[in-house]
Design a protein around this motif. Sequence first.
Motif, PDB file in Angstrom:
ATOM      1  N   HIS A 156      -3.926   2.858  -0.091  1.00 19.78           N
ATOM      2  CA  HIS A 156      -5.227   2.085   0.519  1.00 19.78           C
ATOM      3  C   HIS A 156      -5.974   1.548  -0.827  1.00 19.78           C
ATOM      4  O   HIS A 156      -6.406   2.489  -1.675  1.00 19.78           O
ATOM      5  CB  HIS A 156      -6.297   3.458   1.190  1.00 19.78           C
ATOM      6  CG  HIS A 156      -7.277   2.836   1.519  1.00 19.78           C
ATOM      7  ND1 HIS A 156      -7.814   2.277   2.762  1.00 19.78           N
ATOM      8  CD2 HIS A 156      -8.627   2.925   0.713  1.00 19.78           C
ATOM      9  CE1 HIS A 156      -8.823   1.962   2.753  1.00 19.78           C
ATOM     10  NE2 HIS A 156      -9.422   2.297   1.688  1.00 19.78           N
ATOM     11  N   GLY A 157      -6.206   0.468  -0.767  1.00 19.01           N
ATOM     12  CA  GLY A 157      -7.013  -0.032  -1.834  1.00 19.01           C
ATOM     13  C   GLY A 157      -6.512  -0.441  -3.160  1.00 19.01           C
ATOM     14  O   GLY A 157      -7.341  -0.652  -3.983  1.00 19.01           O
ATOM     15  N   LEU A 158      -5.188   0.115  -3.348  1.00 14.46           N
ATOM     16  CA  LEU A 158      -4.746   0.078  -4.782  1.00 14.46           C
ATOM     17  C   LEU A 158      -3.971  -1.039  -5.367  1.00 14.46           C
ATOM     18  O   LEU A 158      -3.236  -1.639  -4.611  1.00 14.46           O
ATOM     19  CB  LEU A 158      -3.707   1.429  -4.887  1.00 14.46           C
ATOM     20  CG  LEU A 158      -3.138   1.747  -6.319  1.00 14.46           C
ATOM     21  CD1 LEU A 158      -4.145   2.284  -7.108  1.00 14.46           C
ATOM     22  CD2 LEU A 158      -1.860   2.557  -6.145  1.00 14.46           C
ATOM     23  N   PRO A 159      -4.454  -1.569  -6.377  1.00 11.38           N
ATOM     24  CA  PRO A 159      -3.822  -2.701  -7.066  1.00 11.38           C
ATOM     25  C   PRO A 159      -2.286  -2.559  -7.198  1.00 11.38           C
ATOM     26  O   PRO A 159      -2.185  -1.405  -7.961  1.00 11.38           O
ATOM     27  CB  PRO A 159      -4.496  -2.973  -8.173  1.00 11.38           C
ATOM     28  CG  PRO A 159      -6.177  -2.419  -7.911  1.00 11.38           C
ATOM     29  CD  PRO A 159      -5.688  -1.066  -7.236  1.00 11.38           C
ATOM     30  N   VAL A 160      -1.618  -3.384  -6.950  1.00  7.80           N
ATOM     31  CA  VAL A 160       0.085  -3.129  -7.219  1.00  7.80           C
ATOM     32  C   VAL A 160       0.392  -4.627  -7.600  1.00  7.80           C
ATOM     33  O   VAL A 160       0.121  -5.580  -7.056  1.00  7.80           O
ATOM     34  CB  VAL A 160       0.782  -2.857  -5.965  1.00  7.80           C
ATOM     35  CG1 VAL A 160       2.250  -2.829  -6.308  1.00  7.80           C
ATOM     36  CG2 VAL A 160       0.354  -1.173  -5.500  1.00  7.80           C
ATOM     37  N   SER A 161       1.231  -4.437  -8.650  1.00  7.38           N
ATOM     38  CA  SER A 161       1.657  -5.727  -9.437  1.00  7.38           C
ATOM     39  C   SER A 161       3.265  -6.073  -8.959  1.00  7.38           C
ATOM     40  O   SER A 161       4.018  -4.911  -8.735  1.00  7.38           O
ATOM     41  CB  SER A 161       1.959  -5.779 -10.881  1.00  7.38           C
ATOM     42  OG  SER A 161       2.338  -4.492 -11.286  1.00  7.38           O
TER      43      SER A 161
ATOM     44  N   LEU B 116       0.417   0.372 -10.750  1.00  4.18           N
ATOM     45  CA  LEU B 116       2.001   0.986 -10.186  1.00  4.18           C
ATOM     46  C   LEU B 116       2.395  -0.846  -9.940  1.00  4.18           C
ATOM     47  O   LEU B 116       1.714  -1.598  -9.530  1.00  4.18           O
ATOM     48  CB  LEU B 116       1.481   1.501  -8.918  1.00  4.18           C
ATOM     49  CG  LEU B 116       2.860   1.684  -7.720  1.00  4.18           C
ATOM     50  CD1 LEU B 116       3.569   2.839  -8.542  1.00  4.18           C
ATOM     51  CD2 LEU B 116       2.297   2.204  -6.534  1.00  4.18           C
ATOM     52  N   GLY B 117       3.900  -0.756 -10.524  1.00  4.56           N
ATOM     53  CA  GLY B 117       4.333  -2.117 -10.206  1.00  4.56           C
ATOM     54  C   GLY B 117       5.582  -1.864  -9.607  1.00  4.56           C
ATOM     55  O   GLY B 117       6.480  -0.794  -9.415  1.00  4.56           O
ATOM     56  N   VAL B 118       6.273  -3.230  -9.010  1.00  2.00           N
ATOM     57  CA  VAL B 118       7.523  -2.931  -8.313  1.00  2.00           C
ATOM     58  C   VAL B 118       8.607  -3.795  -9.088  1.00  2.00           C
ATOM     59  O   VAL B 118       8.418  -5.092  -9.313  1.00  2.00           O
ATOM     60  CB  VAL B 118       7.488  -3.549  -6.825  1.00  2.00           C
ATOM     61  CG1 VAL B 118       8.734  -3.350  -6.035  1.00  2.00           C
ATOM     62  CG2 VAL B 118       6.301  -2.861  -6.279  1.00  2.00           C
ATOM     63  N   GLY B 119       9.530  -3.277  -9.595  1.00  2.59           N
ATOM     64  CA  GLY B 119      10.537  -4.055 -10.122  1.00  2.59           C
ATOM     65  C   GLY B 119      12.009  -4.204  -9.358  1.00  2.59           C
ATOM     66  O   GLY B 119      12.058  -3.660  -8.183  1.00  2.59           O
ATOM     67  N   THR B 120      13.034  -4.688 -10.020  1.00  2.00           N
ATOM     68  CA  THR B 120      14.411  -4.662  -9.287  1.00  2.00           C
ATOM     69  C   THR B 120      15.407  -4.437 -10.425  1.00  2.00           C
ATOM     70  O   THR B 120      15.317  -4.495 -11.657  1.00  2.00           O
ATOM     71  CB  THR B 120      14.489  -6.073  -8.706  1.00  2.00           C
ATOM     72  OG1 THR B 120      14.818  -6.834 -10.040  1.00  2.00           O
ATOM     73  CG2 THR B 120      13.793  -6.600  -7.807  1.00  2.00           C
ATOM     74  N   ASP B 121      16.558  -3.874  -9.885  1.00  3.48           N
ATOM     75  CA  ASP B 121      17.704  -3.502 -10.901  1.00  3.48           C
ATOM     76  C   ASP B 121      19.029  -3.676 -10.354  1.00  3.48           C
ATOM     77  O   ASP B 121      19.370  -3.233  -9.210  1.00  3.48           O
ATOM     78  CB  ASP B 121      17.394  -1.826 -10.864  1.00  3.48           C
ATOM     79  CG  ASP B 121      18.170  -1.383 -12.316  1.00  3.48           C
ATOM     80  OD1 ASP B 121      19.242  -1.415 -12.389  1.00  3.48           O
ATOM     81  OD2 ASP B 121      17.487  -0.600 -13.116  1.00  3.48           O
ATOM     82  N   ILE B 122      19.930  -4.352 -11.052  1.00  3.53           N
ATOM     83  CA  ILE B 122      21.279  -4.484 -10.562  1.00  3.53           C
ATOM     84  C   ILE B 122      22.174  -4.066 -11.673  1.00  3.53           C
ATOM     85  O   ILE B 122      23.374  -4.254 -11.410  1.00  3.53           O
ATOM     86  CB  ILE B 122      21.384  -5.968 -10.254  1.00  3.53           C
ATOM     87  CG1 ILE B 122      22.825  -6.244  -9.422  1.00  3.53           C
ATOM     88  CG2 ILE B 122      21.354  -6.865 -11.535  1.00  3.53           C
ATOM     89  CD1 ILE B 122      22.979  -7.557  -9.047  1.00  3.53           C
ATOM     90  N   GLY B 123      21.736  -3.724 -12.911  1.00  2.00           N
ATOM     91  CA  GLY B 123      22.578  -3.362 -13.834  1.00  2.00           C
ATOM     92  C   GLY B 123      21.525  -2.694 -15.100  1.00  2.00           C
ATOM     93  O   GLY B 123      22.185  -2.051 -16.100  1.00  2.00           O
ATOM     94  N   GLY B 124      20.568  -2.411 -14.731  1.00  2.00           N
ATOM     95  CA  GLY B 124      19.457  -1.880 -15.734  1.00  2.00           C
ATOM     96  C   GLY B 124      18.293  -2.235 -15.714  1.00  2.00           C
ATOM     97  O   GLY B 124      17.340  -1.880 -16.623  1.00  2.00           O
TER      98      GLY B 124
ATOM     99  N   ASN C  48      15.049  -2.570  -5.114  1.00  5.66           N
ATOM    100  CA  ASN C  48      13.952  -2.654  -5.744  1.00  5.66           C
ATOM    101  C   ASN C  48      13.384  -1.037  -5.866  1.00  5.66           C
ATOM    102  O   ASN C  48      13.795  -0.060  -5.143  1.00  5.66           O
ATOM    103  CB  ASN C  48      13.017  -2.990  -4.571  1.00  5.66           C
ATOM    104  CG  ASN C  48      13.347  -4.559  -4.194  1.00  5.66           C
ATOM    105  OD1 ASN C  48      14.014  -5.020  -4.841  1.00  5.66           O
ATOM    106  ND2 ASN C  48      12.976  -4.807  -2.783  1.00  5.66           N
ATOM    107  N   GLY C  49      12.587  -0.808  -6.725  1.00  3.86           N
ATOM    108  CA  GLY C  49      11.970   0.377  -7.283  1.00  3.86           C
ATOM    109  C   GLY C  49      10.753   0.339  -7.924  1.00  3.86           C
ATOM    110  O   GLY C  49      10.472  -0.487  -8.601  1.00  3.86           O
ATOM    111  N   PRO C  50       9.995   1.441  -8.098  1.00  2.00           N
ATOM    112  CA  PRO C  50       8.425   1.513  -8.797  1.00  2.00           C
ATOM    113  C   PRO C  50       8.692   1.983 -10.078  1.00  2.00           C
ATOM    114  O   PRO C  50       9.741   2.693 -10.575  1.00  2.00           O
ATOM    115  CB  PRO C  50       8.047   2.706  -7.851  1.00  2.00           C
ATOM    116  CG  PRO C  50       9.080   3.771  -7.597  1.00  2.00           C
ATOM    117  CD  PRO C  50      10.354   2.699  -7.421  1.00  2.00           C
TER     118      PRO C  50
END
Length: 551
Positions: free
Chosen positions: A126-131, A225-233, A273-275
């Motif tokens: 709730h209301g939290l900025p996320v990149s 808090l951000g969301v990235g992706t990973d396929i080999g590291g 996808n992961g945090p």
Amino acid sequence: MATTPSKPTWDQVAAAKVAARDALIPQEWKIPPTDAINVIDVPKTCGVLSPAEVEITETEGPVLVEKMLKGELKSYDVTLAFCKRAAVACQLTNCLTEILFDAALANAKEIDEQYAKTQTPLGPLHGLPVSLKDNFYIEGVDTTVGFVAWANDPATKERESEMTKIMRQSGAVLFCKTNVPTAMMIAETYNNVWGYTTNPYNRKLSSGGSSGGESALLALKGSPLGVGTDIGGSIRIPASFCGLYALKPSFGRFATYGARSGLPGQEAVRSINGPMSTSLAAIELWSKAVVDKEPWKYDPNMIPIPWRDVTVPEKLCFGLIMDNGMVKPTPPVTRCLLETKAALEAAGHKVVEWSAYKHEEGHSLLNRFFTGDGGVKITKFIADGDEPYPEGLKAYKERHDSLKSNPPLVGALWDMQTDRTSYCKKALDHWLQSKEVTGTGRPFDAIISPATPHSACPKMAFSNHVAYTSIWNIMDYSATIFPVSKVDPKVDAKTEYSPRNETEKKIWDRYDAEEVVGAPVSLQLICQKLEEEKALKLTAVVAEAIKAAKK
């Protein structure tokens, strides 16, 4: 006769994109240029943020959500503080691509107004900025993934990624997207559209890749808090370079549908996808929030496993990888492996030095899959933009050029997938056999390993050795990153060493503790497939042991 306007060159397209981004940073948020190497404290001291805004941005995400729900903070004020800090972070490290500050502030205001009327939280975030990493589609802005050809093609609302939608449904305020290497297939973050993203702890160093814009932004606390992706590291390497916590799940837990890929259709090794965050609690908050939205109802590839409350044994046994047999870690990483071992043993746990099953074979498999189309797709996307081939993708060009008259066949892919399954079975058996040495009657509860041979490498010096992370993508295992220390030239000087191969020689010849001074040193924790909850619990155990050892 009217003349047809000439098509802009690739560098003109890039310059226009950067100028448009920079124009979205208000003048009062601009800071003077600085020659400082370590800029980690600049956001706190530059004067752009008020003392109250500094306090907000130094507060963990779950605490901010709690304060907003109690009425002690408003989402608008929290979002404004992080927009300011993200703007400063971008000026220091070049971490942002698309800026959404105005839309985010309008969204935050709506959330506050709705909450004032209903007193019902919009969701767990709730209301939290996320990149978000640049490859997630967000309405109204580009998703270039570092390709010039993909600039100036803003997404429609219908095209938004499922993760984007889940973030909105969970109450998050999306306020920026972050830089990636071209195609997200380089372990450092640079491309011909946005340029190079540096490490805020030492701007002579890399922030890692491919989620390197996220790691630099988060390290500067320009996002909680951000969301990235990973396929080999691609989550773990940048998180390790910037001293963050992060989670690489197994495929099937967190929605991936609708995210843009530099290798579309490559599904032999699935991207996840992961945090990422400076806060382990924020990682768990995000993970539970996403799974509680039942992503299997929106993404056909997700597995219907609710978030589980797991308990772990009081006495644990960890396997410890000191060297993968290909590239020995540089001195600060080895030091932190030994310090973590000592901290866990002091806390009453057992740590056994161990070697994973044939790192070199697993790493080779990954490279075979990544170039399984003969480098065709990446070469086409680069050609579409008339841009130079990025240095870190030269292997794809070489592969493409060498196979022009002999393209790969489907049968070759089937052979690779057969090899992968065989490798995974042998690697699983190898782990399970560890119950003979643990003393607990169980195999290792988790493995602790380097994420890379580096603390954080100098710019353009990674050498593409991702074997410490990539074998766990081949296995599709759950893994986390946790910070341990920082490089100290007094204790991390180079030791005498005889390299076993050219890659190892290149890394060790380049290593200089003075050059990487101040760089975070982080490690990786690995559990088996679909054990995300367990991985987070064990990471908390390790973090507490390290904290206790430093007292």
